[in-house]
Design a protein around this motif. Sequence first.
Motif, PDB file in Angstrom:
ATOM      1  N   GLU A  35       0.827  -1.283  -0.003  1.00 24.36           N
ATOM      2  CA  GLU A  35      -0.009  -0.109   0.146  1.00 24.36           C
ATOM      3  C   GLU A  35       0.647   1.207  -0.117  1.00 24.36           C
ATOM      4  N   CYS A  36       0.289   2.401  -0.508  1.00 26.48           N
ATOM      5  CA  CYS A  36       1.325   3.573  -0.641  1.00 26.48           C
ATOM      6  C   CYS A  36       1.264   4.172   0.762  1.00 26.48           C
ATOM      7  N   PRO A  37       2.433   4.604   1.185  1.00 27.88           N
ATOM      8  CA  PRO A  37       2.544   4.841   2.717  1.00 27.88           C
ATOM      9  C   PRO A  37       1.728   6.497   2.697  1.00 27.88           C
ATOM     10  N   ALA A  38       1.274   6.813   3.832  1.00 27.25           N
ATOM     11  CA  ALA A  38       0.437   7.780   4.185  1.00 27.25           C
ATOM     12  C   ALA A  38       1.542   9.166   4.251  1.00 27.25           C
ATOM     13  N   TRP A  39       2.932   8.869   4.492  1.00 24.86           N
ATOM     14  CA  TRP A  39       3.630  10.169   4.513  1.00 24.86           C
ATOM     15  C   TRP A  39       4.177  10.669   3.501  1.00 24.86           C
ATOM     16  N   TRP A  48       3.897   7.196  -7.153  1.00 21.98           N
ATOM     17  CA  TRP A  48       3.621   5.528  -6.562  1.00 21.98           C
ATOM     18  C   TRP A  48       2.472   5.020  -7.281  1.00 21.98           C
ATOM     19  N   HIS A  49       1.521   5.841  -7.393  1.00 23.02           N
ATOM     20  CA  HIS A  49       0.318   4.996  -8.374  1.00 23.02           C
ATOM     21  C   HIS A  49       0.490   4.931  -9.761  1.00 23.02           C
ATOM     22  N   ARG A  66       8.303  -1.921  -0.116  1.00 19.84           N
ATOM     23  CA  ARG A  66       7.540  -0.937  -0.124  1.00 19.84           C
ATOM     24  C   ARG A  66       8.304   0.302   0.261  1.00 19.84           C
ATOM     25  N   ASP A  67       9.213   0.192   1.069  1.00 17.70           N
ATOM     26  CA  ASP A  67      10.093   1.520   1.544  1.00 17.70           C
ATOM     27  C   ASP A  67      11.052   2.253   0.589  1.00 17.70           C
ATOM     28  N   ALA A  68      11.634   1.056  -0.183  1.00 17.81           N
ATOM     29  CA  ALA A  68      12.271   1.431  -1.146  1.00 17.81           C
ATOM     30  C   ALA A  68      11.840   2.284  -2.518  1.00 17.81           C
ATOM     31  N   LEU A  69      10.452   1.944  -2.622  1.00 18.39           N
ATOM     32  CA  LEU A  69       9.668   2.487  -3.734  1.00 18.39           C
ATOM     33  C   LEU A  69       9.425   3.841  -3.134  1.00 18.39           C
ATOM     34  N   ALA A  70       8.827   3.748  -1.826  1.00 16.80           N
ATOM     35  CA  ALA A  70       8.496   5.109  -1.206  1.00 16.80           C
ATOM     36  C   ALA A  70       9.612   6.129  -1.358  1.00 16.80           C
TER      37      ALA A  70
END
Length: 156
Positions: A35-39, A48-49, A66-70
């Motif tokens: 899921e896309c992080p809220a921050w 992201w999307h 997830r964190d690497a993509l964020a």
Amino acid sequence: MGRNPKPAAALKLSGSWRASSRSKGEPPREEALPECPAWLDDVARAAWHDWLPRIAAMKVMSAADRDALAIMCDTWSRYLVARARLLEEGEVIRVEGGDRVTVKRNPWSAVLAEHGDRLRRMMSEFGMTPVGRARVGAAKEAAKDAKVEDIFTRRA
């Protein structure tokens, strides 16, 4: 130091015989997408999307990434901010000091270059550059035409 090892999934996609031996030491890839992080800010969320479906289609993304993509999406947002400031202020700026004026390179230029370099490296890790796609084995056409078993039987 050398290159980072190719993930077993990427080796399998490219039809390498090393896929079976390499996969023994790797944890299984999770199929669920993160899921896309809220921050993340609005620009980073849009990235992201936009990027997640592309990366997922190459079958190199898992929830663990997830964190690497964020971070990559956040870097993209910061890159665009630096770019906008540089376009607004110009490549060179005038600095007034006492009785003289000095012209120097805009500091946003260095910030833009730093974020651009970081972004390019991260995009390569996710297979979003031509070299990165070759490295992670996203050439699906080759995998469709030649399965690992077919390769071994043709040589025998």
